[in-house]
Design an enzyme around this catalytic site. Structure first.
Site, PDB file in Angstrom:
ATOM      1  N   CYS A 270       0.795  -1.237   0.000  1.00 32.53           N
ATOM      2  CA  CYS A 270       0.000   0.000   0.000  1.00 32.53           C
ATOM      3  C   CYS A 270       0.822   1.280   0.000  1.00 32.53           C
ATOM      4  O   CYS A 270       0.842   2.013  -0.983  1.00 32.53           O
ATOM      5  CB  CYS A 270      -0.925  -0.006   1.212  1.00 32.53           C
ATOM      6  SG  CYS A 270      -2.128  -1.317   1.158  1.00 32.53           S
TER       7      CYS A 270
HETATM    8  N1  LIG Z   1      -2.988  -5.648   2.192  1.00 30.80           N
HETATM    9  C1  LIG Z   1      -3.393  -4.566   2.829  1.00 30.80           C
HETATM   10  O1  LIG Z   1      -3.001  -4.326   3.973  1.00 30.80           O
HETATM   11  C2  LIG Z   1      -4.381  -3.597   2.202  1.00 30.80           C
HETATM   12  C3  LIG Z   1      -4.997  -2.656   3.020  1.00 30.80           C
HETATM   13  C4  LIG Z   1      -5.918  -1.785   2.461  1.00 30.80           C
HETATM   14  C5  LIG Z   1      -6.162  -1.826   1.087  1.00 30.80           C
HETATM   15  N2  LIG Z   1      -5.519  -2.737   0.297  1.00 30.80           N
HETATM   16  C6  LIG Z   1      -5.847  -2.731  -1.123  1.00 30.80           C
HETATM   17  O2  LIG Z   1      -6.727  -3.811  -1.402  1.00 30.80           O
HETATM   18  C7  LIG Z   1      -6.467  -4.369  -2.699  1.00 30.80           C
HETATM   19  C8  LIG Z   1      -6.126  -5.846  -2.557  1.00 30.80           C
HETATM   20  O3  LIG Z   1      -4.931  -5.966  -1.799  1.00 30.80           O
HETATM   21  P1  LIG Z   1      -4.484  -7.326  -1.109  1.00 30.80           P
HETATM   22  O4  LIG Z   1      -3.358  -6.982  -0.213  1.00 30.80           O
HETATM   23  O5  LIG Z   1      -5.685  -8.039  -0.570  1.00 30.80           O
HETATM   24  O6  LIG Z   1      -3.920  -8.124  -2.382  1.00 30.80           O
HETATM   25  P2  LIG Z   1      -3.586  -9.687  -2.444  1.00 30.80           P
HETATM   26  O7  LIG Z   1      -2.602  -9.840  -3.533  1.00 30.80           O
HETATM   27  O8  LIG Z   1      -3.264 -10.197  -1.083  1.00 30.80           O
HETATM   28  O9  LIG Z   1      -4.975 -10.342  -2.856  1.00 30.80           O
HETATM   29  C9  LIG Z   1      -5.607 -10.103  -4.049  1.00 30.80           C
HETATM   30  C10 LIG Z   1      -6.081 -11.419  -4.633  1.00 30.80           C
HETATM   31  O10 LIG Z   1      -6.813 -11.163  -5.829  1.00 30.80           O
HETATM   32  C11 LIG Z   1      -6.607 -12.260  -6.702  1.00 30.80           C
HETATM   33  N3  LIG Z   1      -7.026 -11.849  -8.053  1.00 30.80           N
HETATM   34  C12 LIG Z   1      -6.359 -11.110  -8.954  1.00 30.80           C
HETATM   35  N4  LIG Z   1      -7.118 -10.924 -10.067  1.00 30.80           N
HETATM   36  C13 LIG Z   1      -8.286 -11.564  -9.842  1.00 30.80           C
HETATM   37  C14 LIG Z   1      -9.485 -11.722 -10.596  1.00 30.80           C
HETATM   38  N5  LIG Z   1      -9.619 -11.186 -11.815  1.00 30.80           N
HETATM   39  N6  LIG Z   1     -10.483 -12.445 -10.063  1.00 30.80           N
HETATM   40  C15 LIG Z   1     -10.362 -13.004  -8.844  1.00 30.80           C
HETATM   41  N7  LIG Z   1      -9.257 -12.892  -8.072  1.00 30.80           N
HETATM   42  C16 LIG Z   1      -8.237 -12.168  -8.560  1.00 30.80           C
HETATM   43  C17 LIG Z   1      -5.125 -12.570  -6.540  1.00 30.80           C
HETATM   44  O11 LIG Z   1      -4.816 -13.876  -6.962  1.00 30.80           O
HETATM   45  C18 LIG Z   1      -4.943 -12.363  -5.034  1.00 30.80           C
HETATM   46  O12 LIG Z   1      -5.098 -13.580  -4.305  1.00 30.80           O
HETATM   47  C19 LIG Z   1      -5.323  -3.530  -3.270  1.00 30.80           C
HETATM   48  O13 LIG Z   1      -5.872  -2.486  -4.038  1.00 30.80           O
HETATM   49  C20 LIG Z   1      -4.649  -2.957  -2.035  1.00 30.80           C
HETATM   50  O14 LIG Z   1      -3.990  -1.752  -2.311  1.00 30.80           O
HETATM   51  C21 LIG Z   1      -4.651  -3.640   0.837  1.00 30.80           C
END
Ligand SMILES: NC(=O)c1ccc[n+]([C@@H]2O[C@H](COP(=O)([O-])OP(=O)(O)OC[C@H]3O[C@@H](n4cnc5c(N)ncnc54)[C@H](O)[C@@H]3O)[C@@H](O)[C@H]2O)c1
Length: 373
Positions: A270
């Site tokens: 992030c």
């Molecule tokens: N990790 C954090 O602490 C956090 C906190 C707040 C916001 N975010 C935001 O949330 C969003 C997700 O982050 P995350 O950390 O959960 O990512 P992540 O990589 O842990 O998880 C995302 C998942 O989405 C899957 N994916 C990708 N394309 C896909 C599709 N077309 N259909 C279904 N699944 C699909 C991936 O395989 C992955 O498992 C990002 O925009 C991030 O910036 C993350």
């Protein structure tokens, strides 16, 4: 109230709404489990087969999520046809940067296309991924309206940023207020009602652009303050002062000061990434986001500063980095997580390795590490 809105309101209120979370990662998995925990029927669409298998086997791949303490189960699958049955689709996929450090929304668009291909009247779509202001309205809305359905009448579209803080023992999804916005008043009503079932407080804002900007302000606030204190560390070093003593004393001021602490740089998916979404967007408006760029520059230099300090310390002892045995303690980007994305520890290790250091590391969360990481 239109009948499609009323129907979905009723389904949400009676916990009959079927929810599909797209992307079962750090954000999507806890969210899906929370909806299941309060009684909704939840499915999860995930492109990573390994994750789907692990969920099916009751194995959690996220430290904050233990399936043992979450008796509720979700139906995880790689099959997008699951979306045909969903009343609510929530998109939680990654929003990384491209090689040129521009926003890469390809995964959000792929996920939205999966929804669009099985789109049906009365559905609520929510984007949770962090992104620049305008994404929901300018990109998702036209993509979904290609179906001929009209937003606010036939379907509903909302944005709600996730505020998850991995490893935080005090704040979680339930007790962290959730910002929500809709494309139309009906969209907002439905999204508010939905999230009101799983979190203690929902904070409505006037537009999806605003909600997208709120998340970026939160993350840029951290990036800029971390950069400020990192630069203070460099300045204190030059002046022969102890930066920790300076911060601790400043933190005794009961108002107008919030302590941040220096570190080897910024990590995670992030804080080092999201600010670029906003600076990119502002470039389209002929504006240079100076704070964002300066903070990024300072934070990115920190691994080099750490390596210089290591080299200086060895030098004082008549030794060089080359051929010294150097143990790195902790390689994830923060404590109590196994996330090594953008971790500055990796940059430090690479720099020391390039100087000929003989490296080893210890991190209970990372049993194996390859330099390609
Ligand atoms: N990790 C954090 O602490 C956090 C906190 C707040 C916001 N975010 C935001 O949330 C969003 C997700 O982050 P995350 O950390 O959960 O990512 P992540 O990589 O842990 O998880 C995302 C998942 O989405 C899957 N994916 C990708 N394309 C896909 C599709 N077309 N259909 C279904 N699944 C699909 C991936 O395989 C992955 O498992 C990002 O925009 C991030 O910036 C993350």
């Amino acid at each position: 109230m239109k009948s499609s809105e009323r129907d979905l309101q009723n389904k949400i209120a009676q916990k009959e709404a079927k929810i599909c979370v797209l992307g079962l990662g750090y954000v999507g998995l806890p969210l899906a489990l929370r909806f299941a925990e309060v009684g909704y029927k939840v499915s999860g669409l995930e492109v990573d087969e390994q994750k789907v298998e692990q969920i099916k086997n009751g194995v959690s791949y996220i430290p904050d999520v233990s399936f043992m303490v979450h008796p509720a189960r979700i139906h995880a699958t790689t099959d997008p046809s699951i979306l045909s049955d969903a009343d609510v689709a929530i998109i939680c996929v990654p929003t990384p940067l491209s090689k040129t450090r521009d926003p890469d929304l390809s995964q959000v668009l792929e996920a939205a296309k999966s929804v669009a291909q099985r789109f049906h009247p009365g559905e609520l779509v929510v984007l949770e991924s962090t992104t620049f202001p305008g994404t929901t309205r300018e990109l998702l809305l036209p993509l979904l309206e290609e179906s001929g359905l009209k937003c606010g009448r036939d379907f509903f579209l909302a944005y709600s940023p996730e505020r998850l803080d991995p490893g935080n023992q005090s704040f979680n999804l339930v007790n962290t207020p959730k910002v929500v916005a809709g494309l139309t008043p009906s969209c907002l009503q439905l999204a508010q009602s939905l999230y009101g079932r799983i979190v203690a407080r929902v904070v409505p804002v006037s537009s999806t652009d605003t909600a997208e900007m709120v998340k970026l302000l939160e993350n840029i606030f951290r990036s800029v303050n971390v950069a400020l204190v990192n630069e203070f560390a460099i300045m204190c070093h030059r002046l022969g002062l102890d930066v920790w003593e300076v911060i601790e004393a400043a933190a005794t001021k009961p108002y107008g000061f919030m302590p941040f602490y220096p570190g080897p740089g910024l990590g995670g998916h992030c804080i080092p990434v999201d600010p670029h979404y906003l600076s990119w967007k502002l470039k389209l408006h002929a504006y240079k986001a100076r704070f964002i760029e300066l903070a990024d520059e300072i934070n990115r230099e920190m691994p080099r500063f750490v390596v210089e300090r290591v080299a200086d310390a060895l030098n004082r002892d008549g030794r060089s980095v080359k051929d010294s045995k150097i143990l790195v303690l902790g390689v994830t980007y923060k404590r109590d997580t196994e996330d090594i994305r953008e971790s500055p520890a990796l940059d430090i290790m690479k720099l020391l390795y390039e100087k000929g250091g003989k490296l080893s590391y210890h991190d209970p969360y990372i049993p194996k590490l390859s330099f390609n990481d």
